[in-house]
Design an enzyme around this catalytic site. Structure first.
Site, mmCIF file in Angstrom:
data_model
loop_
_atom_site.group_PDB
_atom_site.id
_atom_site.type_symbol
_atom_site.label_atom_id
_atom_site.label_comp_id
_atom_site.label_asym_id
_atom_site.label_seq_id
_atom_site.Cartn_x
_atom_site.Cartn_y
_atom_site.Cartn_z
ATOM 1 N N LYS A 166 0.818 -1.223 0.000
ATOM 2 C CA LYS A 166 0.000 0.000 0.000
ATOM 3 C C LYS A 166 0.851 1.272 0.000
ATOM 4 O O LYS A 166 0.451 2.291 -0.551
ATOM 5 C CB LYS A 166 -0.948 0.007 1.204
ATOM 6 N N ASN A 198 -4.789 2.068 -1.678
ATOM 7 C CA ASN A 198 -5.281 0.683 -1.763
ATOM 8 C C ASN A 198 -6.085 0.441 -3.044
ATOM 9 O O ASN A 198 -6.582 -0.658 -3.264
ATOM 10 C CB ASN A 198 -6.102 0.282 -0.523
ATOM 11 N N ASP A 232 -10.252 3.413 1.821
ATOM 12 C CA ASP A 232 -10.583 3.215 3.241
ATOM 13 C C ASP A 232 -11.227 4.478 3.815
ATOM 14 O O ASP A 232 -12.129 4.398 4.647
ATOM 15 C CB ASP A 232 -9.328 2.880 4.058
ATOM 16 N N ALA A 265 -1.865 3.294 14.789
ATOM 17 C CA ALA A 265 -1.254 4.386 14.023
ATOM 18 C C ALA A 265 -0.723 3.864 12.689
ATOM 19 O O ALA A 265 0.151 4.467 12.077
ATOM 20 C CB ALA A 265 -0.134 5.034 14.831
ATOM 21 N N GLY A 316 -1.681 2.007 8.699
ATOM 22 C CA GLY A 316 -2.334 2.510 7.491
ATOM 23 C C GLY A 316 -3.813 2.799 7.703
ATOM 24 O O GLY A 316 -4.303 3.878 7.316
ATOM 25 N N ALA A 317 -4.539 1.863 8.315
ATOM 26 C CA ALA A 317 -5.984 2.052 8.510
ATOM 27 C C ALA A 317 -6.244 3.180 9.496
ATOM 28 O O ALA A 317 -7.175 3.973 9.324
ATOM 29 C CB ALA A 317 -6.622 0.751 8.993
HETATM 30 N N1 NAP Z 1 -12.877 -3.084 7.508
HETATM 31 C C1 NAP Z 1 -12.032 -2.712 6.572
HETATM 32 O O1 NAP Z 1 -12.404 -2.429 5.430
HETATM 33 C C2 NAP Z 1 -10.556 -2.577 6.904
HETATM 34 C C3 NAP Z 1 -9.711 -1.865 6.055
HETATM 35 C C4 NAP Z 1 -8.359 -1.737 6.407
HETATM 36 C C5 NAP Z 1 -7.882 -2.335 7.576
HETATM 37 N N2 NAP Z 1 -8.736 -3.036 8.363
HETATM 38 C C6 NAP Z 1 -8.266 -3.666 9.602
HETATM 39 O O2 NAP Z 1 -7.589 -2.689 10.391
HETATM 40 C C7 NAP Z 1 -6.557 -3.298 11.152
HETATM 41 C C8 NAP Z 1 -5.252 -2.531 10.964
HETATM 42 O O3 NAP Z 1 -4.825 -2.620 9.623
HETATM 43 P P1 NAP Z 1 -3.617 -1.726 9.057
HETATM 44 O O4 NAP Z 1 -3.653 -1.889 7.573
HETATM 45 O O5 NAP Z 1 -3.638 -0.378 9.627
HETATM 46 O O6 NAP Z 1 -2.343 -2.487 9.627
HETATM 47 P P2 NAP Z 1 -0.894 -1.863 9.935
HETATM 48 O O7 NAP Z 1 -0.594 -0.742 9.011
HETATM 49 O O8 NAP Z 1 0.025 -3.025 9.992
HETATM 50 O O9 NAP Z 1 -1.029 -1.232 11.412
HETATM 51 C C9 NAP Z 1 -1.288 -2.071 12.508
HETATM 52 C C10 NAP Z 1 -1.526 -1.233 13.758
HETATM 53 O O10 NAP Z 1 -1.878 -2.120 14.813
HETATM 54 C C11 NAP Z 1 -0.912 -2.040 15.856
HETATM 55 N N3 NAP Z 1 -0.642 -3.390 16.383
HETATM 56 C C12 NAP Z 1 -0.263 -4.489 15.685
HETATM 57 N N4 NAP Z 1 -0.106 -5.539 16.514
HETATM 58 C C13 NAP Z 1 -0.363 -5.084 17.762
HETATM 59 C C14 NAP Z 1 -0.352 -5.686 19.064
HETATM 60 N N5 NAP Z 1 -0.045 -6.983 19.231
HETATM 61 N N6 NAP Z 1 -0.669 -4.924 20.122
HETATM 62 C C15 NAP Z 1 -0.985 -3.602 19.966
HETATM 63 N N7 NAP Z 1 -1.000 -2.973 18.771
HETATM 64 C C16 NAP Z 1 -0.698 -3.712 17.682
HETATM 65 C C17 NAP Z 1 0.319 -1.443 15.233
HETATM 66 O O11 NAP Z 1 1.069 -0.822 16.241
HETATM 67 P P3 NAP Z 1 2.644 -0.537 16.088
HETATM 68 O O12 NAP Z 1 2.747 0.809 15.420
HETATM 69 O O13 NAP Z 1 3.139 -0.551 17.467
HETATM 70 O O14 NAP Z 1 3.223 -1.640 15.240
HETATM 71 C C18 NAP Z 1 -0.297 -0.459 14.238
HETATM 72 O O15 NAP Z 1 -0.725 0.703 14.880
HETATM 73 C C19 NAP Z 1 -6.489 -4.748 10.678
HETATM 74 O O16 NAP Z 1 -7.189 -5.547 11.598
HETATM 75 C C20 NAP Z 1 -7.202 -4.728 9.345
HETATM 76 O O17 NAP Z 1 -7.820 -5.975 9.050
HETATM 77 C C21 NAP Z 1 -10.066 -3.158 8.056
#
Ligand code: NAP
Length: 299
Positions: free
Chosen positions: A79, A100, A115, A140, A142-143
């Site tokens: 992304k 995305n 998103d 913090a 991507g989402a």
């Molecule tokens: N419904 C939808 O259409 C949609 C669309 C996009 C995303 N999502 C969901 O949103 C969520 C995040 O996605 P993303 O793309 O933003 O992922 P990402 O860019 O990898 O970011 C993940 C975030 O979660 C935190 N995190 C990961 N593991 C953790 C843990 N064990 N304890 C505490 N914090 C943790 C990370 O913190 P750090 O900075 O400390 O690593 C970071 O802030 C996912 O569950 C995804 O499936 C849903």
């Protein structure tokens, strides 16, 4: 490959070419979503999930361009990286730093972040008022950045960001604070509350609570029957975040609405205005719920 007519989009060729690019891609619901929409709107789309290894992204986009593709969805881990391969990006994509969706507009590849649209539509549909309100955001990544952008667009008063790695939250507050003048972005320690504030929306934008993801941390809420909790996770439907919020009296919204709205936004970007949008949203959500239940039964 026949040339695509850009007027009544899609006329003049037997099928549109679109794809999902990521690594891995086997978990993605995108092929099922676009197959559902292509059936519903009787539009022939050849939509393939392409598992692209690191270093092959540019070549994959070049190949799709040679096929005169209409566009593609981009998933983890490309992304951010995809932006460098595009001709232009939308404002929200530039600020968020992640795309995305790609739209091939007469040979020009343009990056979007659907998103943001998914979040805006989900909140509009649930009648959540954000203007002048207080928001707590977990995550913090991507989402979370898409949520932070949407909060700025809607004119939230304060957005309190809490993240496992605080410096990522700090970077987010700096970037978004300088972009949106009406909204103040703050860093908050995990599970602490901004004192004396009434929070109107709580958002989980981390994978904590997702099926198969270790539950290493918990969430806390200030009880309030007028407040909402939005979890971006859609599997399971009722996440630990939503269960706890509900127990505290908050109204809850799951991640499936966002997923569906962002897919509809992508469709409209590629093919133009969708007729019967609300009915399609309801039908697609029902279809995905059934599909997710089937996946749960088999795992
Ligand atoms: N419904 C939808 O259409 C949609 C669309 C996009 C995303 N999502 C969901 O949103 C969520 C995040 O996605 P993303 O793309 O933003 O992922 P990402 O860019 O990898 O970011 C993940 C975030 O979660 C935190 N995190 C990961 N593991 C953790 C843990 N064990 N304890 C505490 N914090 C943790 C990370 O913190 P750090 O900075 O400390 O690593 C970071 O802030 C996912 O569950 C995804 O499936 C849903």
């Amino acid at each position: 490959m026949r040339k695509r007519s850009r007027t009544a989009a899609g006329q003049g060729r037997t099928s549109e070419v679109a794809a999902l690019i990521g690594h891995p891609v086997s978990h993605s619901l995108s092929p099922a979503i676009f197959s559902f929409l292509s059936r519903r709107f009787s539009r022939k789309i050849q939509y393939d999930a392409l598992d692209i290894s690191p270093g092959e992204l540019k070549r994959a986009l070049g190949l799709l361009r040679s096929l005169d593709f209409i566009g593609c969805n981009i998933t983890i881990p490309y992304k951010e990286k995809v932006i460098a391969c595009l001709d232009r990006v939308s404002d929200e994509t530039r600020v968020i730093g992640a795309a995305n969706v790609v739209y091939n507009k007469d040979g020009e590849l343009i990056g979007y972040n659907s998103d943001v649209l998914g979040i805006l539509e989900t909140l509009r549909e649930a009648r959540v008022r954000i203007s002048g309100r207080e928001v707590v955001l977990y995550g913090a990544g991507g989402a979370a950045r898409a949520v932070a952008y949407a909060m700025g667009v809607l004119g939230a008063k304060d957005v309190w960001i809490t993240n496992r790695t605080p410096h990522r939250a700090r970077a987010l507050t700096k970037k978004f604070g300088s972009y949106f003048s009406k909204t103040r972005y703050h860093v908050l320690a995990w599970e602490s509350f901004p004192l004396g504030r009434q929070i109107d929306l709580w958002v989980n934008a981390t994978p904590l609570g997702m099926a198969g993801f270790p539950r290493s941390r918990t969430f806390s809420f200030i009880p309030g029957k007028n407040a909402f909790a939005l979890d971006l996770i859609y599997r399971p439907e009722e996440t630990p975040f939503l269960k706890k919020a509900s127990a505290e009296g908050l109204k809850t919204i799951g991640g499936l609405d966002m997923l569906v709205w962002q897919a509809i936004g992508t469709w409209e970007l590629w093919f133009g205005k969708m007729s019967g949008k609300h009915e399609t949203k309801v039908a697609l959500k029902k279809f995905l719920k059934q599909r997710l239940r089937r996946i749960d039964r088999c795992t």
